[in-house]
Write an enzyme that holds these catalytic residues in place. Structure first.
Site, PDB file in Angstrom:
ATOM      1  N   ASP A 258     -32.913   0.703   7.553  1.00  0.00           N
ATOM      2  CA  ASP A 258     -33.789   0.988   8.689  1.00  0.00           C
ATOM      3  C   ASP A 258     -34.159  -0.350   9.335  1.00  0.00           C
ATOM      4  O   ASP A 258     -33.839  -1.413   8.811  1.00  0.00           O
ATOM      5  CB  ASP A 258     -35.019   1.788   8.257  1.00  0.00           C
ATOM      6  CG  ASP A 258     -35.867   1.061   7.225  1.00  0.00           C
ATOM      7  OD1 ASP A 258     -35.672  -0.154   7.039  1.00  0.00           O
ATOM      8  OD2 ASP A 258     -36.733   1.698   6.619  1.00  0.00           O
ATOM      9  N   SER A 259     -34.836  -0.285  10.466  1.00  0.00           N
ATOM     10  CA  SER A 259     -35.104  -1.525  11.216  1.00  0.00           C
ATOM     11  C   SER A 259     -36.378  -2.229  10.757  1.00  0.00           C
ATOM     12  O   SER A 259     -36.654  -3.344  11.177  1.00  0.00           O
ATOM     13  CB  SER A 259     -35.245  -1.203  12.702  1.00  0.00           C
ATOM     14  OG  SER A 259     -36.423  -0.439  12.909  1.00  0.00           O
ATOM     15  N   GLY A 260     -37.173  -1.561   9.934  1.00  0.00           N
ATOM     16  CA  GLY A 260     -38.472  -2.107   9.533  1.00  0.00           C
ATOM     17  C   GLY A 260     -39.581  -1.700  10.477  1.00  0.00           C
ATOM     18  O   GLY A 260     -40.756  -1.963  10.218  1.00  0.00           O
ATOM     19  N   GLY A 261     -39.220  -1.047  11.581  1.00  0.00           N
ATOM     20  CA  GLY A 261     -40.220  -0.645  12.583  1.00  0.00           C
ATOM     21  C   GLY A 261     -41.330   0.210  12.007  1.00  0.00           C
ATOM     22  O   GLY A 261     -42.513  -0.048  12.228  1.00  0.00           O
ATOM     23  N   PHE A 262     -40.960   1.232  11.242  1.00  0.00           N
ATOM     24  CA  PHE A 262     -41.961   2.155  10.704  1.00  0.00           C
ATOM     25  C   PHE A 262     -42.951   1.416   9.803  1.00  0.00           C
ATOM     26  O   PHE A 262     -44.154   1.622   9.879  1.00  0.00           O
ATOM     27  CB  PHE A 262     -41.291   3.296   9.939  1.00  0.00           C
ATOM     28  CG  PHE A 262     -42.263   4.285   9.362  1.00  0.00           C
ATOM     29  CD1 PHE A 262     -42.841   5.257  10.163  1.00  0.00           C
ATOM     30  CD2 PHE A 262     -42.631   4.228   8.027  1.00  0.00           C
ATOM     31  CE1 PHE A 262     -43.766   6.157   9.640  1.00  0.00           C
ATOM     32  CE2 PHE A 262     -43.551   5.116   7.489  1.00  0.00           C
ATOM     33  CZ  PHE A 262     -44.113   6.085   8.313  1.00  0.00           C
TER      34      PHE A 262
ATOM     35  N   ASP B 174     -37.588   0.315  16.810  1.00  0.00           N
ATOM     36  CA  ASP B 174     -38.277   1.259  17.701  1.00  0.00           C
ATOM     37  C   ASP B 174     -39.774   1.212  17.448  1.00  0.00           C
ATOM     38  O   ASP B 174     -40.237   0.630  16.471  1.00  0.00           O
ATOM     39  CB  ASP B 174     -37.760   2.680  17.469  1.00  0.00           C
ATOM     40  CG  ASP B 174     -38.082   3.183  16.056  1.00  0.00           C
ATOM     41  OD1 ASP B 174     -38.037   2.365  15.110  1.00  0.00           O
ATOM     42  OD2 ASP B 174     -38.369   4.376  15.889  1.00  0.00           O
TER      43      ASP B 174
ATOM     44  N   GLN C 151     -37.523   9.062  20.280  1.00  0.00           N
ATOM     45  CA  GLN C 151     -38.959   9.226  20.038  1.00  0.00           C
ATOM     46  C   GLN C 151     -39.510  10.269  21.025  1.00  0.00           C
ATOM     47  O   GLN C 151     -38.776  11.112  21.492  1.00  0.00           O
ATOM     48  CB  GLN C 151     -39.666   7.868  20.153  1.00  0.00           C
ATOM     49  CG  GLN C 151     -39.345   6.909  19.011  1.00  0.00           C
ATOM     50  CD  GLN C 151     -39.953   7.326  17.675  1.00  0.00           C
ATOM     51  OE1 GLN C 151     -40.776   8.244  17.576  1.00  0.00           O
ATOM     52  NE2 GLN C 151     -39.554   6.650  16.602  1.00  0.00           N
TER      53      GLN C 151
ATOM     54  N   GLY D 263     -40.219   9.556  14.384  1.00  0.00           N
ATOM     55  CA  GLY D 263     -41.566  10.002  14.739  1.00  0.00           C
ATOM     56  C   GLY D 263     -41.916  11.398  14.290  1.00  0.00           C
ATOM     57  O   GLY D 263     -42.882  11.995  14.766  1.00  0.00           O
TER      58      GLY D 263
ATOM     59  N   ASP E  53     -33.346  11.088   4.718  1.00  0.00           N
ATOM     60  CA  ASP E  53     -33.774  10.156   3.670  1.00  0.00           C
ATOM     61  C   ASP E  53     -35.256  10.366   3.418  1.00  0.00           C
ATOM     62  O   ASP E  53     -35.986  10.810   4.308  1.00  0.00           O
ATOM     63  CB  ASP E  53     -33.548   8.704   4.102  1.00  0.00           C
ATOM     64  CG  ASP E  53     -34.682   8.213   4.993  1.00  0.00           C
ATOM     65  OD1 ASP E  53     -35.587   7.512   4.493  1.00  0.00           O
ATOM     66  OD2 ASP E  53     -34.708   8.564   6.193  1.00  0.00           O
TER      67      ASP E  53
ATOM     68  N   CYS F 108     -30.433  23.524 -14.386  1.00  0.00           N
ATOM     69  CA  CYS F 108     -29.995  22.201 -13.940  1.00  0.00           C
ATOM     70  C   CYS F 108     -29.045  21.577 -14.959  1.00  0.00           C
ATOM     71  O   CYS F 108     -29.295  21.644 -16.162  1.00  0.00           O
ATOM     72  CB  CYS F 108     -31.221  21.297 -13.733  1.00  0.00           C
ATOM     73  SG  CYS F 108     -30.800  19.621 -13.223  1.00  0.00           S
TER      74      CYS F 108
ATOM     75  N   CYS G 104     -28.281  18.286 -15.056  1.00  0.00           N
ATOM     76  CA  CYS G 104     -28.430  16.824 -15.095  1.00  0.00           C
ATOM     77  C   CYS G 104     -28.639  16.336 -16.528  1.00  0.00           C
ATOM     78  O   CYS G 104     -28.984  17.105 -17.429  1.00  0.00           O
ATOM     79  CB  CYS G 104     -29.576  16.363 -14.188  1.00  0.00           C
ATOM     80  SG  CYS G 104     -31.214  16.423 -14.933  1.00  0.00           S
TER      81      CYS G 104
END
Length: 372
Positions: free
Chosen positions: A93-97, A147, A190, A217, A267, A305, A307
């Site tokens: 991610d861009s780090g914006g959040f 963003d 957005q 967003g 994610d 499950c 796992c």
């Protein structure tokens, strides 16, 4: 382009998409859930364990890696793949959040965002160009534009100004991107909770011709029905031949509903975070393993499950580990939760293939305890 999206089929019952996303580090079957490895590690999991549970792509965080250990060090190590020993696809991610969630610790201008580190209070500045410089150095297969993520709730004027700045920043990100043949830069739509602003943002961002698009967003505190409504009118505005990514969403109901509304990628930190707090996702709902009712329960977390955790360990043992604050508690429950969600995505893909995703949703929701 660094990546290529191939639409395989659309579910006749729901309209959901089945696809293949070809990346420099392998082909990903979509819809896909991406485990979050914030600091170049999916918490409590080794890369080898992630492969065991069939994770196809993981996400890392630009903001955190910029602060520690630094993008230059990661680049010296040969990029994120070599640094963390992961040879499958990575998205950063861009780090914006993260920057925008710092609240009083940050100041937004047209140039970028000035902020203080949550680690030591040191002052930093990230512009769209700087974010791309960091992401280019990290070397992920898919990188995100910088963003502005508007909070919820936010008034219309704020959201309109915010989305228009996001468009201007997206153009600057594209111009600054040095490796378009190796790293696919995604644009982010957005517009908050306003239909016309979502439409405006989708029109402006898709006009920039990115190889993929994200809906940003959402999952920021709004009611789930509102998120679903926004997806219903936003995803049709995104190109059919490009992947569609819904950021920060990872509860089972939202994954299924998102896929039905045309999303390909998701994610979220949810499965790893709740695991560390003693909560497991199972086919019949959440199990809060720290509760006293499991003290003498020698059955697995989920009898349905397959796992490693469910094949080998009981709820009583997992509760003991949690109460004793043993690291193995987080490891075993995290392994299970990620396996559960990745297996859910496989079942969703199978249901799309069989044109029965709405039937699958009904069956899953009834067992899990959600309202259908």
């Amino acid at each position: 382009m660094a990546i290529k999206y191939e639409l395989i089929k659309e579910c006749r019952q729901s309209g959901a998409r089945l696809g293949l996303l070809h990346t420099p580090h392998g082909t990903i079957e979509t819809p896909v859930f991406m485990p979050v490895g914030t600091q170049a590690t999916v918490k409590a999991m080794t890369p080898e364990e992630l492969k065991e549970i069939h994770a196809q792509i993981i996400l890392s965080n630009t903001y955190h890696l910029y602060l520690r250990p630094g993008h230059q060090l990661v680049e010296k190590a040969g990029g994120l793949h070599k640094f963390m020993n992961w040879d499958r696809a990575i998205l950063t991610d861009s780090g914006g959040f993260q920057v925008f969630s710092l609240g009083d610790l940050r100041k937004i201008s047209e140039e970028g965002v000035e902020f203080r580190s949550h680690l030591d209070g040191s002052k930093h500045f990230i512009s769209p160009e700087k974010a791309i410089e960091i992401e280019n150095a990290l070397g992920a297969d898919i990188i995100m534009a910088f963003d502005e993520c508007a909070p919820y709730p936010a008034d219309r004027t704020y959201v309109k100004n915010s989305l228009e700045r996001t468009t201007r920043w997206a153009k600057r990100c594209k111009e600054a991107h040095k490796k378009p043949d190796q790293q696919a830069l995604f644009g982010i739509i957005q517009g908050g909770m306003y239909r016309d602003l979502r439409e405006q943002s989708a029109k402006e961002i898709t006009a920039l011709d990115f190889p993929g698009y994200a809906v940003g967003g959402l999952s920021v505190g709004e009611p789930k029905p509102l998120m679903y409504e926004i997806l219903e009118y936003t995803t049709p505005l995104m190109p059919k031949d490009r992947p569609r990514y819904l950021m920060g969403v990872g509860s089972p109901d939202c994954l299924i509903e998102g896929v039905i509304r045309g999303i390909d990628m998701f994610d979220c930190v949810l499965p790893t975070r709740i695991a560390r707090n003693g909560t497991a996702m199972t086919s019949f709902g959440k199990v809060v393993i720290k509760n006293a009712q499991y003290a003498e329960d020698f059955a697995p977390l989920d009898p349905n499950c397959g796992c490693n955790t469910c094949r080998n360990y009981s709820k009583a043992y997992l509760r003991h580990l949690y109460k004793a604050q043993e690291i193995l508690s987080a490891r075993l429950v995290t392994y299970h939760n990620l396996y559960f969600l990745l297996n859910l995505m496989k079942n969703i893909r199978d249901a799309i293939k069989a044109d029965r995703l709405l039937d699958y949703r009904k069956e899953f929701f009834e067992k899990y305890g959600y309202e259908v």
